[in-house]
Write an enzyme that holds these catalytic residues in place. Structure first.
Site, PDB file in Angstrom:
ATOM      1  N   CYS A  45       0.811  -1.227   0.000  1.00 14.27           N
ATOM      2  CA  CYS A  45       0.000   0.000   0.000  1.00 14.27           C
ATOM      3  C   CYS A  45       0.839   1.269   0.000  1.00 14.27           C
ATOM      4  O   CYS A  45       0.300   2.365  -0.148  1.00 14.27           O
ATOM      5  CB  CYS A  45      -0.925  -0.004   1.210  1.00 14.27           C
ATOM      6  SG  CYS A  45      -1.760  -1.574   1.465  1.00 14.27           S
ATOM      7  N   HIS A  80      -2.929   7.861   5.807  1.00 13.20           N
ATOM      8  CA  HIS A  80      -3.109   6.537   5.204  1.00 13.20           C
ATOM      9  C   HIS A  80      -4.530   6.060   5.517  1.00 13.20           C
ATOM     10  O   HIS A  80      -5.225   5.575   4.637  1.00 13.20           O
ATOM     11  CB  HIS A  80      -2.059   5.576   5.743  1.00 13.20           C
ATOM     12  CG  HIS A  80      -2.055   4.244   5.070  1.00 13.20           C
ATOM     13  ND1 HIS A  80      -1.966   4.096   3.706  1.00 13.20           N
ATOM     14  CD2 HIS A  80      -2.137   2.984   5.578  1.00 13.20           C
ATOM     15  CE1 HIS A  80      -1.988   2.814   3.391  1.00 13.20           C
ATOM     16  NE2 HIS A  80      -2.098   2.113   4.510  1.00 13.20           N
ATOM     17  N   GLU A  87      -1.496   5.123  13.460  1.00 12.57           N
ATOM     18  CA  GLU A  87      -1.173   6.321  12.676  1.00 12.57           C
ATOM     19  C   GLU A  87      -1.453   7.580  13.497  1.00 12.57           C
ATOM     20  O   GLU A  87      -0.676   8.542  13.468  1.00 12.57           O
ATOM     21  CB  GLU A  87      -1.949   6.360  11.364  1.00 12.57           C
ATOM     22  CG  GLU A  87      -1.564   7.558  10.504  1.00 12.57           C
ATOM     23  CD  GLU A  87      -2.162   7.557   9.110  1.00 12.57           C
ATOM     24  OE1 GLU A  87      -1.705   8.362   8.272  1.00 12.57           O
ATOM     25  OE2 GLU A  87      -3.083   6.756   8.848  1.00 12.57           O
ATOM     26  N   LYS A  91      -9.835   7.529   1.625  1.00  9.84           N
ATOM     27  CA  LYS A  91     -10.258   6.133   1.508  1.00  9.84           C
ATOM     28  C   LYS A  91     -11.698   5.953   1.973  1.00  9.84           C
ATOM     29  O   LYS A  91     -12.353   4.964   1.616  1.00  9.84           O
ATOM     30  CB  LYS A  91      -9.329   5.226   2.306  1.00  9.84           C
ATOM     31  CG  LYS A  91      -7.927   5.059   1.702  1.00  9.84           C
ATOM     32  CD  LYS A  91      -7.098   4.080   2.503  1.00  9.84           C
ATOM     33  CE  LYS A  91      -5.723   3.835   1.891  1.00  9.84           C
ATOM     34  NZ  LYS A  91      -4.799   4.982   2.094  1.00  9.84           N
ATOM     35  N   HIS A  93      -9.682   1.654  -0.711  1.00  7.03           N
ATOM     36  CA  HIS A  93      -8.226   1.511  -0.659  1.00  7.03           C
ATOM     37  C   HIS A  93      -7.740   1.019  -2.014  1.00  7.03           C
ATOM     38  O   HIS A  93      -8.005  -0.121  -2.407  1.00  7.03           O
ATOM     39  CB  HIS A  93      -7.856   0.511   0.438  1.00  7.03           C
ATOM     40  CG  HIS A  93      -6.415   0.499   0.798  1.00  7.03           C
ATOM     41  ND1 HIS A  93      -5.423   0.982  -0.041  1.00  7.03           N
ATOM     42  CD2 HIS A  93      -5.761   0.062   1.918  1.00  7.03           C
ATOM     43  CE1 HIS A  93      -4.243   0.835   0.535  1.00  7.03           C
ATOM     44  NE2 HIS A  93      -4.424   0.282   1.728  1.00  7.03           N
ATOM     45  N   PHE A 117       1.793  -3.365   4.102  1.00  8.51           N
ATOM     46  CA  PHE A 117       2.111  -4.639   4.726  1.00  8.51           C
ATOM     47  C   PHE A 117       3.607  -4.925   4.545  1.00  8.51           C
ATOM     48  O   PHE A 117       4.193  -4.630   3.510  1.00  8.51           O
ATOM     49  CB  PHE A 117       1.302  -5.771   4.100  1.00  8.51           C
ATOM     50  CG  PHE A 117      -0.123  -5.829   4.558  1.00  8.51           C
ATOM     51  CD1 PHE A 117      -0.522  -5.259   5.751  1.00  8.51           C
ATOM     52  CD2 PHE A 117      -1.082  -6.472   3.796  1.00  8.51           C
ATOM     53  CE1 PHE A 117      -1.827  -5.319   6.182  1.00  8.51           C
ATOM     54  CE2 PHE A 117      -2.406  -6.544   4.208  1.00  8.51           C
ATOM     55  CZ  PHE A 117      -2.779  -5.964   5.412  1.00  8.51           C
TER      56      PHE A 117
END
Length: 434
Positions: free
Chosen positions: A184, A324, A335, A356, A361, A420
């Site tokens: 991502c 994010h 975050e 998002k 996403h 990830f």
């Protein structure tokens, strides 16, 4: 003296539409691109909805030139359309001073969608005898069936670098051609590293960004197995809830975002529109776990600090943070913690939002599209909202611009992307300063 890098063009293909201004208006109005999945029959999956790109046709963007690229995957076609849009936006199509050897490509390009029907049919043939009884895999039976079903061009398009190859051919870009797939964080990393390519003098122009579609059976299965996707099937349009206490996972989206990065004096010589300057980039690894981010937010904290240091800006100079903000419990909590670590007492004063909540996403393409909203926030003095925010979370106690866009002066914006594997990337852009 370090070469300065500016953004001169942008293009995107998103679940909210296919052009800059209409999609931006939709974001400012808090609309959603989420709905029931139609690209495959997902009724039996734990998550039966997604944020799909709708009514897309490559020929609408490339005309007759699209024929050469019709065999391209959904990823490649999204990238071509977004890049053509960005190229025109930067007025590259009307410039006769572009040296193709000084034009490069750096994508965060995802793997192409699997030809699932052919793959599954070959797998079943290899695991079943002549009477249809399931046995152990017979590679000869599998290969015999696969040779009749699998298409060479479709298989080739599964390579993550394929979209970049299409762009190089279409734009005659003969400079550096690179691709990264750091989950991502990929397109944010691609833009940051493409900026370095220009700063170091290896190119004057870079097409940079990302493209991805994982809305297929294997993609959805994988994220469901990780319990990363929302399963709010009864209320899919409000399922993406970043920073809300009731969040239960992200909504899978697809699309592409491409920016034209250009050395400042090169852009000035051809009177190109200058939208913003890329001034900072930070990239770190959590060095922790494959799918879990460090509970102290150490990687995200370090990434933001590195980007701000390289940009030469302090926390009180940042006017907007594009988060994010996936809508998973852990990401949003950590975050928020990382932002508090970096911004200290100023953290509660800086507006933060996650688009998002509206487009889902976009995985490898997410960071590029989110950075583009930072450019538009600088241009228009408007910050997009985080929609579906109704229930505050004590672990997420910052200003997430809930539900309604906000007018604000934005000179410096920061954009986060975390992937990830513990990959963390942050970009800082600002209005051009002479």
């Amino acid at each position: 003296m370090q070469r300065r890098v500016v953004i001169t063009g942008m293009g995107w293909i998103t679940p909210l539409g296919h052009d800059i201004d209409s999609v931006w208006r939709a974001m400012l109005e808090g609309r959603t691109g989420v709905g029931p999945t139609t690209l495959f029959d997902a009724r039996t999956f734990p998550t039966s909805f997604s944020a799909e790109v709708k009514d897309f046709s490559l020929s609408r963007f490339l005309g007759s030139k699209a024929l050469r690229h019709q065999s391209g995957s959904r990823n490649s076609q999204f990238a071509l359309a977004a890049a053509d849009m960005a190229w025109r936006d930067a007025r590259m199509d009307s410039s006769d001073s572009i040296n193709p050897e000084r034009v490069g490509i750096y994508l965060g390009g995802g793997e192409g969608p699997l030809d699932f029907h052919a793959f599954a049919s070959a797998a079943l043939a290899g695991c079943c005898d002549e009477n249809g009884k399931i046995t152990s895999l017979d590679s000869v039976r599998w290969a015999r069936k696969a040779l009749t079903l699998l298409k060479a061009t479709t298989e080739l398009e599964q390579e993550p670098n394929s979209a970049g190859g299409h762009l190089a051919a279409y734009f005659n870009a003969q400079g550096p051609s690179l691709n990264t797939l750091t989950a991502c964080a990929a397109s944010t990393q691609a833009i940051g590293e493409a900026t370095h390519v220009i700063r170091y003098g290896d190119a004057d122009v870079m097409l940079a960004g990302g493209t991805h579609s994982m809305i297929h059976p294997l993609g959805v299965t994988g994220f469901n197995r990780l319990t990363a996707l929302s399963v709010r099937n009864d209320s899919c349009m409000t399922a993406s809830r970043p920073f809300d206490r009731t969040r239960d996972g992200f909504v899978l989206g697809e699309g592409a975002g491409i920016l034209i990065l250009e050395e400042l004096e090169h852009a000035r010589r051809r009177n190109a529109p200058i939208l913003a300057e890329v001034v900072g980039f930070g990239s770190t690894a959590d060095a922790f776990r494959i799918t879990d981010i460090h509970e102290d937010g150490r990687g995200a904290t370090a990434s933001m600090r590195a980007a701000m240091k390289s940009a030469g800006v302090t926390s009180d100079q940042v006017d907007y943070v594009s988060a994010h903000g996936t809508g998973t419990q852990e990401n949003d909590k950590i975050e928020s913690l990382a932002i508090r670590n970096v911004f200290g007492d100023h953290a509660k004063n800086v507006p933060i939002s996650s688009i998002k909540s509206m487009v889902g996403h976009l995985i490898a393409a997410a960071g590029a599209v989110e950075l583009m909203t930072c450019v538009l926030a600088i241009r228009d003095g408007m910050i997009p909202p985080t929609i579906n925010y109704t229930t505050p979370d004590p672990h997420c106690d910052l200003d997430y611009v809930p539900n309604q866009a906000r007018r604000a002066t934005v000179r410096v914006a920061l954009s986060n992307s975390f992937g990830f594997g513990g990959q963390n990337d942050t970009l800082v852009i600002r209005q051009l300063q002479h």
